[in-house]
Design a protein around this motif. Sequence first.
Motif, PDB file in Angstrom:
ATOM      1  N   PHE A  22       0.846  -1.198   0.000  1.00 20.19           N
ATOM      2  CA  PHE A  22       0.000   0.000   0.000  1.00 20.19           C
ATOM      3  C   PHE A  22       0.882   1.250   0.000  1.00 20.19           C
ATOM      4  O   PHE A  22       2.059   1.216   0.381  1.00 20.19           O
ATOM      5  CB  PHE A  22      -0.934   0.019   1.212  1.00 20.19           C
ATOM      6  N   HIS A  23       0.285   2.345  -0.441  1.00 17.44           N
ATOM      7  CA  HIS A  23       0.951   3.639  -0.451  1.00 17.44           C
ATOM      8  C   HIS A  23      -0.053   4.709  -0.042  1.00 17.44           C
ATOM      9  O   HIS A  23      -1.221   4.646  -0.431  1.00 17.44           O
ATOM     10  CB  HIS A  23       1.501   3.978  -1.836  1.00 17.44           C
ATOM     11  N   VAL A  24       0.420   5.676   0.734  1.00 18.58           N
ATOM     12  CA  VAL A  24      -0.392   6.832   1.099  1.00 18.58           C
ATOM     13  C   VAL A  24       0.411   8.079   0.755  1.00 18.58           C
ATOM     14  O   VAL A  24       1.544   8.241   1.220  1.00 18.58           O
ATOM     15  CB  VAL A  24      -0.730   6.840   2.602  1.00 18.58           C
ATOM     16  N   LEU A  25      -0.144   8.929  -0.081  1.00 25.35           N
ATOM     17  CA  LEU A  25       0.538  10.175  -0.426  1.00 25.35           C
ATOM     18  C   LEU A  25       0.162  11.213   0.626  1.00 25.35           C
ATOM     19  O   LEU A  25      -0.979  11.690   0.668  1.00 25.35           O
ATOM     20  CB  LEU A  25       0.132  10.633  -1.823  1.00 25.35           C
ATOM     21  N   LEU A  26       1.096  11.544   1.489  1.00 18.33           N
ATOM     22  CA  LEU A  26       0.828  12.450   2.597  1.00 18.33           C
ATOM     23  C   LEU A  26       0.924  13.908   2.191  1.00 18.33           C
ATOM     24  O   LEU A  26       0.275  14.770   2.781  1.00 18.33           O
ATOM     25  CB  LEU A  26       1.813  12.172   3.739  1.00 18.33           C
ATOM     26  N   ARG A  73       9.339  18.215  -0.970  1.00 19.27           N
ATOM     27  CA  ARG A  73       7.947  18.689  -1.064  1.00 19.27           C
ATOM     28  C   ARG A  73       6.942  17.557  -1.231  1.00 19.27           C
ATOM     29  O   ARG A  73       5.740  17.798  -1.223  1.00 19.27           O
ATOM     30  CB  ARG A  73       7.828  19.651  -2.259  1.00 19.27           C
ATOM     31  N   VAL A  74       7.446  16.327  -1.391  1.00 19.99           N
ATOM     32  CA  VAL A  74       6.573  15.159  -1.544  1.00 19.99           C
ATOM     33  C   VAL A  74       6.876  14.185  -0.414  1.00 19.99           C
ATOM     34  O   VAL A  74       8.036  13.908  -0.118  1.00 19.99           O
ATOM     35  CB  VAL A  74       6.792  14.472  -2.907  1.00 19.99           C
ATOM     36  N   GLU A  75       5.818  13.680   0.194  1.00 22.28           N
ATOM     37  CA  GLU A  75       6.004  12.757   1.314  1.00 22.28           C
ATOM     38  C   GLU A  75       4.987  11.624   1.174  1.00 22.28           C
ATOM     39  O   GLU A  75       3.805  11.872   0.916  1.00 22.28           O
ATOM     40  CB  GLU A  75       5.795  13.483   2.640  1.00 22.28           C
ATOM     41  N   PHE A  76       5.473  10.405   1.312  1.00 22.12           N
ATOM     42  CA  PHE A  76       4.545   9.287   1.209  1.00 22.12           C
ATOM     43  C   PHE A  76       4.908   8.204   2.199  1.00 22.12           C
ATOM     44  O   PHE A  76       6.039   8.112   2.688  1.00 22.12           O
ATOM     45  CB  PHE A  76       4.454   8.735  -0.220  1.00 22.12           C
ATOM     46  N   LEU A  77       3.891   7.404   2.488  1.00 21.78           N
ATOM     47  CA  LEU A  77       4.000   6.287   3.416  1.00 21.78           C
ATOM     48  C   LEU A  77       3.780   5.009   2.623  1.00 21.78           C
ATOM     49  O   LEU A  77       2.803   4.893   1.881  1.00 21.78           O
ATOM     50  CB  LEU A  77       2.936   6.427   4.505  1.00 21.78           C
ATOM     51  N   CYS A  78       4.713   4.065   2.729  1.00 24.21           N
ATOM     52  CA  CYS A  78       4.618   2.801   2.002  1.00 24.21           C
ATOM     53  C   CYS A  78       4.662   1.648   2.994  1.00 24.21           C
ATOM     54  O   CYS A  78       5.322   1.735   4.030  1.00 24.21           O
ATOM     55  CB  CYS A  78       5.773   2.642   1.009  1.00 24.21           C
ATOM     56  N   GLY A  79       3.977   0.578   2.668  1.00 17.68           N
ATOM     57  CA  GLY A  79       3.996  -0.578   3.544  1.00 17.68           C
ATOM     58  C   GLY A  79       3.631  -1.837   2.796  1.00 17.68           C
ATOM     59  O   GLY A  79       3.216  -1.788   1.628  1.00 17.68           O
ATOM     60  N   LYS A  80       3.787  -2.962   3.465  1.00 19.20           N
ATOM     61  CA  LYS A  80       3.436  -4.225   2.825  1.00 19.20           C
ATOM     62  C   LYS A  80       3.045  -5.251   3.880  1.00 19.20           C
ATOM     63  O   LYS A  80       3.494  -5.206   5.032  1.00 19.20           O
ATOM     64  CB  LYS A  80       4.583  -4.751   1.965  1.00 19.20           C
ATOM     65  N   VAL A 106      -4.927   7.079  -1.145  1.00 21.59           N
ATOM     66  CA  VAL A 106      -4.459   5.784  -0.648  1.00 21.59           C
ATOM     67  C   VAL A 106      -4.540   4.786  -1.790  1.00 21.59           C
ATOM     68  O   VAL A 106      -5.513   4.772  -2.545  1.00 21.59           O
ATOM     69  CB  VAL A 106      -5.313   5.294   0.540  1.00 21.59           C
ATOM     70  N   VAL A 107      -3.501   3.956  -1.931  1.00 22.73           N
ATOM     71  CA  VAL A 107      -3.475   2.926  -2.966  1.00 22.73           C
ATOM     72  C   VAL A 107      -3.153   1.590  -2.309  1.00 22.73           C
ATOM     73  O   VAL A 107      -2.201   1.484  -1.538  1.00 22.73           O
ATOM     74  CB  VAL A 107      -2.426   3.236  -4.049  1.00 22.73           C
ATOM     75  N   LEU A 108      -3.944   0.579  -2.623  1.00 23.87           N
ATOM     76  CA  LEU A 108      -3.686  -0.787  -2.183  1.00 23.87           C
ATOM     77  C   LEU A 108      -3.341  -1.626  -3.400  1.00 23.87           C
ATOM     78  O   LEU A 108      -4.023  -1.549  -4.428  1.00 23.87           O
ATOM     79  CB  LEU A 108      -4.918  -1.375  -1.482  1.00 23.87           C
ATOM     80  N   VAL A 109      -2.261  -2.403  -3.306  1.00 22.41           N
ATOM     81  CA  VAL A 109      -1.868  -3.336  -4.369  1.00 22.41           C
ATOM     82  C   VAL A 109      -2.056  -4.732  -3.769  1.00 22.41           C
ATOM     83  O   VAL A 109      -1.122  -5.330  -3.230  1.00 22.41           O
ATOM     84  CB  VAL A 109      -0.416  -3.097  -4.815  1.00 22.41           C
ATOM     85  N   PRO A 110      -3.278  -5.268  -3.823  1.00 19.47           N
ATOM     86  CA  PRO A 110      -3.631  -6.435  -3.002  1.00 19.47           C
ATOM     87  C   PRO A 110      -2.971  -7.738  -3.397  1.00 19.47           C
ATOM     88  O   PRO A 110      -2.887  -8.657  -2.579  1.00 19.47           O
ATOM     89  CB  PRO A 110      -5.154  -6.528  -3.168  1.00 19.47           C
ATOM     90  N   HIS A 111      -2.496  -7.838  -4.654  1.00 25.09           N
ATOM     91  CA  HIS A 111      -1.925  -9.104  -5.110  1.00 25.09           C
ATOM     92  C   HIS A 111      -0.408  -9.035  -5.269  1.00 25.09           C
ATOM     93  O   HIS A 111       0.194  -9.937  -5.855  1.00 25.09           O
ATOM     94  CB  HIS A 111      -2.575  -9.516  -6.428  1.00 25.09           C
TER      95      HIS A 111
END
Length: 311
Positions: free
Chosen positions: A39-43, A97-104, A64-69
């Motif tokens: 997943f990614h969240v553009l903060l 100037r760009v901040e994002f949160l990524c996870g898996k 918010v983006v989910l990449v479920p597979h």
Amino acid sequence: MDVLSDVITTMRTGRPVSSRLRVDPPWCYRFDRYDGAGFHVLLRGSGWLLAEGAEPVPLATGDVVLVPHGSAHLLSHAPRAEGAVLLDDAVADPAGRVEFLCGKYRLDHTRGHPLLGSLPDVVHLPAGPGRHPELRAAVDLLAVEVTGGRDGRSGRDGRSGWSGRSGRDAVVSGLLDLLLVYMARAWFEEHPDGGWPRALRDREVAAVLEALHTEPAAPWRLEELAARVGLSRATLARRFTALTGQPPMAYLTWWRMTTAAHLLRTGDQPLTAVARQVGYGSPFAFSHAFKRHFGRTPAHFRADGSPPEPR
């Protein structure tokens, strides 16, 4: 038993992870195929998500983006893939100037449930007033917890770091679990007419699913399930199959085997106890059913520790 939470619990292995990164254009990061979901969240700022075979997805602050597979994809400042590097090789900019949160999340897709399987390769949840307040609250809390300090900023190198706050690991892990549920729920709420979303909204089918998930070991029969929800056997079988892709009793057998694989992989209960939890009166009967479904016995599966390959 909430079916969505039950499905996620059964598929998940290990602990989810996340990181926060601040950068300045130009930037382009590659995410290789992964055995799980990302997943990614553009903060802050804007960007693009690029997935093979799909149109570029524009991202705005709060999206918010989910990449479920676990599909391979890119995050970029522009709708092109020039100069992509792995996220682990990213050079952060504390003043970016760009901040994002990524996870898996690590998910065992050999135990994949069609509920999550019905999600598209990319689930884009744009930000907007009043849209998915629970998801937004979880994102805000997670963003604070993975920063490098109490002021909500990233660490000196622009990446998230240890915040020194008591209980951080437990809080982050719990919030990541919530985030996956909220992301999936948000997509299902926005697409209520699909098979599995409709199944969860259909009163009778949902009641049968709840019964099977709550008591998988019960000696269910189609007649009993039909009477429980006030339908004829033929009507229940037809409606359940149309919405879930399997007849009720076939789904029950599949769910019992999926649950058994999860118990074998994550616990140390004797086979007698596992068999009893999924509705088999003897280890022999359970072992025979498990081998027929997965191609090897429960004992062999537990011994080598690798996931089973369903037939």
